[in-house]
Design an enzyme around this catalytic site. Structure first.
Site, PDB file in Angstrom:
ATOM      1  N   THR B  11       0.826  -1.210   0.000  1.00 28.36           N
ATOM      2  CA  THR B  11       0.000   0.000   0.000  1.00 28.36           C
ATOM      3  C   THR B  11       0.859   1.258   0.000  1.00 28.36           C
ATOM      4  O   THR B  11       0.714   2.134  -0.860  1.00 28.36           O
ATOM      5  CB  THR B  11      -0.898   0.000   1.242  1.00 28.36           C
ATOM      6  OG1 THR B  11      -1.567  -1.255   1.320  1.00 28.36           O
ATOM      7  CG2 THR B  11      -1.930   1.100   1.175  1.00 28.36           C
ATOM      8  N   GLY B  13       4.181   1.590  -0.467  1.00 29.57           N
ATOM      9  CA  GLY B  13       5.129   1.617  -1.579  1.00 29.57           C
ATOM     10  C   GLY B  13       4.496   2.107  -2.864  1.00 29.57           C
ATOM     11  O   GLY B  13       5.065   2.966  -3.563  1.00 29.57           O
ATOM     12  N   LYS B 203       5.139   2.556  18.263  1.00 34.24           N
ATOM     13  CA  LYS B 203       5.114   3.983  17.917  1.00 34.24           C
ATOM     14  C   LYS B 203       5.508   4.826  19.127  1.00 34.24           C
ATOM     15  O   LYS B 203       6.246   5.802  19.011  1.00 34.24           O
ATOM     16  CB  LYS B 203       3.723   4.366  17.421  1.00 34.24           C
ATOM     17  CG  LYS B 203       3.377   3.721  16.077  1.00 34.24           C
ATOM     18  CD  LYS B 203       1.893   3.866  15.768  1.00 34.24           C
ATOM     19  CE  LYS B 203       1.518   3.287  14.415  1.00 34.24           C
ATOM     20  NZ  LYS B 203       0.051   3.128  14.280  1.00 34.24           N
TER      21      LYS B 203
END
EC number: 1.1.1.3
Lengths: 420, 420
Positions: B11, B13, B203
């Protein structure tokens, strides 16, 4: 050794001086260079100041800074327009980088400054000029490169947001809330620039110029402030599940740019409604990035000085070179054509037949209406901002006490529920 | 001519490939250089793809990219850890800049990558690895220079925020909401990484490492997900005037760093509560800047690819050189010591005497309590997170159906109003 010349030593100026001194070692470690404030322009050398200063650092002659070949970066924090404009131009012509926190001069002369910055290959950064400590100019520039920005808007004035918050949350009237803001130092003795929206207009002009890649003429932006909003309005907004905010908005579509500063109604569950007191928010919408919002302290010594020092850092580390957006020499006017919204109108009952006539003449035939304490409140269907502007100026002419507020979000207008 | 090698064409890339192609002229004008994607690493050359590609651009051999002297920038978007780690190291050793969107590999090897990036004087940027399209890594790095950051927290996972939003706003149960998220493509077939909070943990490790200038060991971050939250909890949260969010939070004070990923209760009028669906928000608090919040799309092809392209732009324009934060070689563990909050506990009524015993043993003696449908809900007074962790593991041992949620904001717990 990088020498900085400060033009001005007010709130922001002394904040910048303090950060550069306190963080000296830290900045040296990161940049591999010493940064030193060499000269500071002030009006009165003998004035007592909060900040301790070395002897001989103060001057009343701007050319001690602007013509000193050993000063590399000029930080303009004197405010105002004409002198600031003169000094900034002179700084570029003497091969100095420029950092400013002055929204008035940037809004008016951005194009010229960017041209000079490019011509002399020097940095021109102004992060602190909009929304104080919120990093918005830099991310906006970055996103403009690969996005078409269709909208930029924000709560950009802490004074009015503080006043409106006090009116909504604590039930104060406008005058009371303004007085409190003045007592707390949030509002000036003459609050015109804030409450009439002029301050927001300048910040919006800067944001829109970057977002839409074209300097927007600050004087073309339609602007109405918050002075007409009274406690009756606030109670009606609550019935509608809404909160009122002074918002600067700019829209772009095709070759058109529209911009306005005005009070708007947002849903009380929206992010904008949660921005209270002296905080600011900026929202942008781009075709690739979708919606982004940036929230933080829109003013204040430390946050604003922080933004100035970040700009100084970027200049020293060479991270400013790609700012060759705009500079096409064409100032662009903003109109109201892209605004098509519902509007809230409060008028005096005694003027109702005249007002209905005005609405009819401007093709506003669908609305919700209710009466309350000698006032009529109407919510129009989607209407062009131009029509509303005409009605507003007509209401001004007949001397009516009235208020007009654009509905930014969809609200349940049935809460007012009385058709006519 | 700048040549880019893409590792991966999923997605993100393909989004990067599309932006670089669509914005080719625009980027050339801004940068004065052509950017071209020269090679793309894929698993299967013959797979059908949405995006149109020149012949011979695909390869299954990573060294066609990593060992090609004419490729200047490697964009790693294959995901996963081991191969990504190997390729990124190899890219640096072959004098290439690296841009990645891969949070897992950055969270684990940030320190090593920054060391290599410095050693080979190449850029290493990873804006897209946290909160998709929200520009947070770059402003955070900037603010860290002249701020002591005391807190960084955020809603960092769109899948869980979508599920919780559906449970709160539409009354769905967890399973139903998860199923809907899967149908709409917001959740994977195996949703463990999202709903157990592992994705947020990675994250948060990245954000905290930058904020606190020291790589935080991702495995040391305590993590609990949202699978225990049921419709009864949601109705209780509403009574409390609260909304539940899965939040990653990291605190720093003196030499201490604490971090956790867990469901928390925020006031329904807070900014966090207005972050709905797949949106993300990141909040930081610094001593100079105060509170800043950044809101936007945390995932999705276009916003994430936008962040990757911004990083590529920064590398080409030379705006990456000062990223020599961290790299001290010491991994640091996060504990829970700095968390001291009220907690919401729901337990089965039949276990009440055992639960009261546990609370007493952990010195939690003040709380509000109410019973509802064979469940007891307690809100503790301020309590150390350590005590709550012990109680949680004991409740797990006795196999009770329970939920624990930290109160992030002050709430009116009297709304539950039955003392014991």
């Amino acid at each position: 050794m990088i020498n900085v010349g400060l033009l001005g030593l007010g709130t922001v100026g002394s904040g910048v001086y303090e950060i550069l001194n306190n963080e000296e070692n830290n900045l040296k470690k990161l940049l591999g260079k010493d940064i030193s404030v060499k000269k500071i322009l002030v009006n009165d050398i003998n004035k007592k100041r909060q900040v301790e200063l070395p002897k001989d650092i103060l001057t009343t002659n701007p050319y001690d800074i602007l013509h000193d070949d050993n000063i590399h970066i000029v930080v303009e924090v004197i405010g105002g327009i004409d002198k600031a404009h003169e000094y900034i131009c002179e700084a570029f012509k003497n091969n100095k980088h420029v950092v400013t926190a002055n929204k008035a001069v940037v809004a008016k002369y951005m194009d010229e400054f960017l041209f000079l910055s490019n011509k002399y290959e020097k940095g021109f950064l102004f992060e602190a000029s909009v929304a104080g400590g919120i990093p918005i100019i830099k991310p906006l520039k970055q996103n403009v490169r690969i996005n078409n920005i269709s909208e930029i808007k924000g709560i950009l004035n802490g004074t009015t947001n503080f006043i409106l918050t006090k009116m909504i949350d604590d039930g104060l009237g406008f005058d009371e809330a303004l007085k409190l803001a003045q007592e707390l130092g949030y509002a000036e003795a003459d609050p015109t620039d804030d409450v009439e929206g002029f301050d927001v207009k300048r910040k919006l002009a800067i944001l829109a110029s970057i977002a839409f890649n074209n300097q927007i003429d600050v004087d073309s932006i339609k602007c109405s402030g918050i002075t007409n909003i009274n406690t009756l309005d606030i109670s009606m907004f609550k019935k509608l599940g809404a909160s009122v905010k002074l918002v600067g908005s700019a829209l772009s579509s095709g070759n058109k740019v529209s911009a306005s500063v005005e009070p708007v109604l947002v849903n009380k569950n929206s992010t904008m409604a949660t921005v209270k007191g002296a905080f600011n928010i900026v929202s942008i919408v781009g075709d690739t990035i979708g919606q982004l919002q940036f929230y933080g302290q829109g003013a204040g010594k430390k946050p604003t000085a922080n933004a100035v020092v970040c700009d100084i850092y970027d200049i020293i580390s060479g991270q400013y070179k790609t700012d060759h957006f705009i500079q096409n020499g064409n100032m662009r006017e903003a109109d109201l054509d892209l605004f098509n919204s519902k509007y809230y109108l409060r008028v005096n009952t005694k003027n109702i037949s005249r007002v209905l006539g005005m609405l009819d003449k401007n093709h506003i035939q669908k609305f919700t209406i209710m009466s309350m304490k000698n006032n009529l409140v109407l919510i129009t269907d989607n209407t062009s901002a131009k029509s509303i502007e005409i009605i507003s100026s007509q209401l001004n002419t007949i001397g009516d006490d009235f208020s007009i507020v654009r509905l930014e979000d969809d609200l349940n207008t049935n809460a007012l529920c009385i058709g006519i």
